[in-house]
Design a protein around this motif. Structure first.
Motif, PDB file in Angstrom:
ATOM      1  N   GLU A  15       0.497  -1.013   0.183  1.00  0.00           N
ATOM      2  CA  GLU A  15       0.146   0.163  -0.154  1.00  0.00           C
ATOM      3  C   GLU A  15       0.832   1.121  -0.067  1.00  0.00           C
ATOM      4  O   GLU A  15       0.269   2.128  -0.002  1.00  0.00           O
ATOM      5  CB  GLU A  15      -0.559   0.289   1.407  1.00  0.00           C
ATOM      6  N   ALA A  16       2.251   1.099   0.354  1.00  0.00           N
ATOM      7  CA  ALA A  16       2.981   2.409   0.246  1.00  0.00           C
ATOM      8  C   ALA A  16       3.425   2.700  -1.235  1.00  0.00           C
ATOM      9  O   ALA A  16       4.006   4.060  -1.644  1.00  0.00           O
ATOM     10  CB  ALA A  16       4.305   1.853   1.251  1.00  0.00           C
TER      11      ALA A  16
ATOM     12  N   LYS B 147       4.376   9.393   1.484  1.00  0.00           N
ATOM     13  CA  LYS B 147       5.085  10.310   2.450  1.00  0.00           C
ATOM     14  C   LYS B 147       5.126   9.293   3.809  1.00  0.00           C
ATOM     15  O   LYS B 147       5.652   9.318   4.858  1.00  0.00           O
ATOM     16  CB  LYS B 147       5.020  11.437   2.565  1.00  0.00           C
ATOM     17  N   GLU B 148       3.536   8.835   4.364  1.00  0.00           N
ATOM     18  CA  GLU B 148       3.001   8.683   4.984  1.00  0.00           C
ATOM     19  C   GLU B 148       4.189   7.338   5.843  1.00  0.00           C
ATOM     20  O   GLU B 148       3.828   6.959   7.163  1.00  0.00           O
ATOM     21  CB  GLU B 148       1.828   8.424   5.487  1.00  0.00           C
ATOM     22  N   PHE B 149       4.659   6.684   4.869  1.00  0.00           N
ATOM     23  CA  PHE B 149       4.970   5.430   5.181  1.00  0.00           C
ATOM     24  C   PHE B 149       6.404   5.659   5.362  1.00  0.00           C
ATOM     25  O   PHE B 149       6.880   4.249   6.102  1.00  0.00           O
ATOM     26  CB  PHE B 149       4.539   3.974   3.936  1.00  0.00           C
TER      27      PHE B 149
ATOM     28  N   LYS C 193      12.468   7.489  -3.088  1.00  0.00           N
ATOM     29  CA  LYS C 193      11.420   8.916  -4.518  1.00  0.00           C
ATOM     30  C   LYS C 193      10.649   9.267  -3.687  1.00  0.00           C
ATOM     31  O   LYS C 193       9.466   8.464  -3.385  1.00  0.00           O
ATOM     32  CB  LYS C 193      11.797   9.093  -5.206  1.00  0.00           C
ATOM     33  N   VAL C 194      10.078  10.485  -2.335  1.00  0.00           N
ATOM     34  CA  VAL C 194       8.282  10.757  -2.287  1.00  0.00           C
ATOM     35  C   VAL C 194       8.118  12.099  -3.269  1.00  0.00           C
ATOM     36  O   VAL C 194       9.260  13.052  -2.906  1.00  0.00           O
ATOM     37  CB  VAL C 194       8.888  10.540  -0.513  1.00  0.00           C
ATOM     38  N   ARG C 195       6.986  12.129  -3.199  1.00  0.00           N
ATOM     39  CA  ARG C 195       6.285  13.499  -3.907  1.00  0.00           C
ATOM     40  C   ARG C 195       5.497  14.213  -2.805  1.00  0.00           C
ATOM     41  O   ARG C 195       5.169  13.470  -2.301  1.00  0.00           O
ATOM     42  CB  ARG C 195       5.804  13.494  -4.885  1.00  0.00           C
ATOM     43  N   LEU C 196       6.139  15.348  -2.796  1.00  0.00           N
ATOM     44  CA  LEU C 196       5.620  16.473  -1.919  1.00  0.00           C
ATOM     45  C   LEU C 196       4.451  17.463  -2.473  1.00  0.00           C
ATOM     46  O   LEU C 196       4.928  18.007  -3.676  1.00  0.00           O
ATOM     47  CB  LEU C 196       6.628  17.001  -1.246  1.00  0.00           C
ATOM     48  N   PRO C 197       3.525  18.032  -2.264  1.00  0.00           N
ATOM     49  CA  PRO C 197       2.854  19.518  -2.969  1.00  0.00           C
ATOM     50  C   PRO C 197       3.558  20.196  -2.651  1.00  0.00           C
ATOM     51  O   PRO C 197       4.743  20.351  -2.269  1.00  0.00           O
ATOM     52  CB  PRO C 197       1.598  19.196  -1.645  1.00  0.00           C
TER      53      PRO C 197
END
Length: 171
Positions: A15-16, A33-35, A91-95
């Motif tokens: 799910e991540a 990002k929450e994981f 890699k994590v995408r952020l607003p």
């Protein structure tokens, strides 16, 4: 090792996962990002992988190029397993508005200065960081110079260390 990591994520953090890609034999996993903290803790403590080293954190600004659903900023975590001599990129995408993500300083001490650098240059806030302050730019500089919307200006640098001393003559 790529296949082991893919299987591990499929079984434990399905799910991540957002997506994965391989470029020049380097595996990159895009995660939610929450994981992040749970995944990093598992990768560090898992005897099969042992990612003991957070080698680097960097970020990208996709202003004008980003798919709106993915977010403007991308934070890249470069993990390294000394035992297996293997590198993994998370890699994590952020607003674009209010970009923030949890700190990894509780897992790796190297995250302290790496996160401060990303904060200073890109304006990404690391929630829970013990001292999220500037590390590269002057204290009075407003904004974050690696963002694509940072105004481009030219200014002659002022060096004051030996400004009034006459130059030494070497004979």
């Amino acid at each position: 090792m790529d296949d082991k990591i893919r299987q591990y994520f499929e079984e434990n953090f399905k799910e991540a996962m957002v997506r994965q890609d391989t470029f020049r034999d380097q595996l990159s996993l895009y995660i939610r990002k929450e994981f992040l903290v749970d995944i990093c803790r598992d990768l560090k403590d898992n005897d099969e992988f042992r990612f003991e080293l957070l080698a680097d954190i960097c970020s990208l600004d996709w202003l004008g190029q980003a798919d709106k659903t993915e977010g403007r900023f991308e934070v890249v975590y470069n993990l390294y397993s000394i035992k297996h001599r293997y590198r993994l990129l998370l890699k994590v995408r952020l607003p674009g508005e209010n970009p923030e993500i949890d700190t990894l300083t509780n897992l790796w001490q190297t995250a302290n200065w790496l996160e401060r650098e990303v904060f200073d240059l890109m304006g990404i806030h690391f929630t829970g960081h013990p001292d999220l302050s500037k590390i590269v730019t002057p204290d009075d500089l407003e904004g974050h110079p690696l963002r694509k919307d940072f105004p481009l200006t030219y200014e002659v640098p002022q060096f004051s260390w030996n400004k009034n001393d006459p130059p030494e003559v070497i004979r």
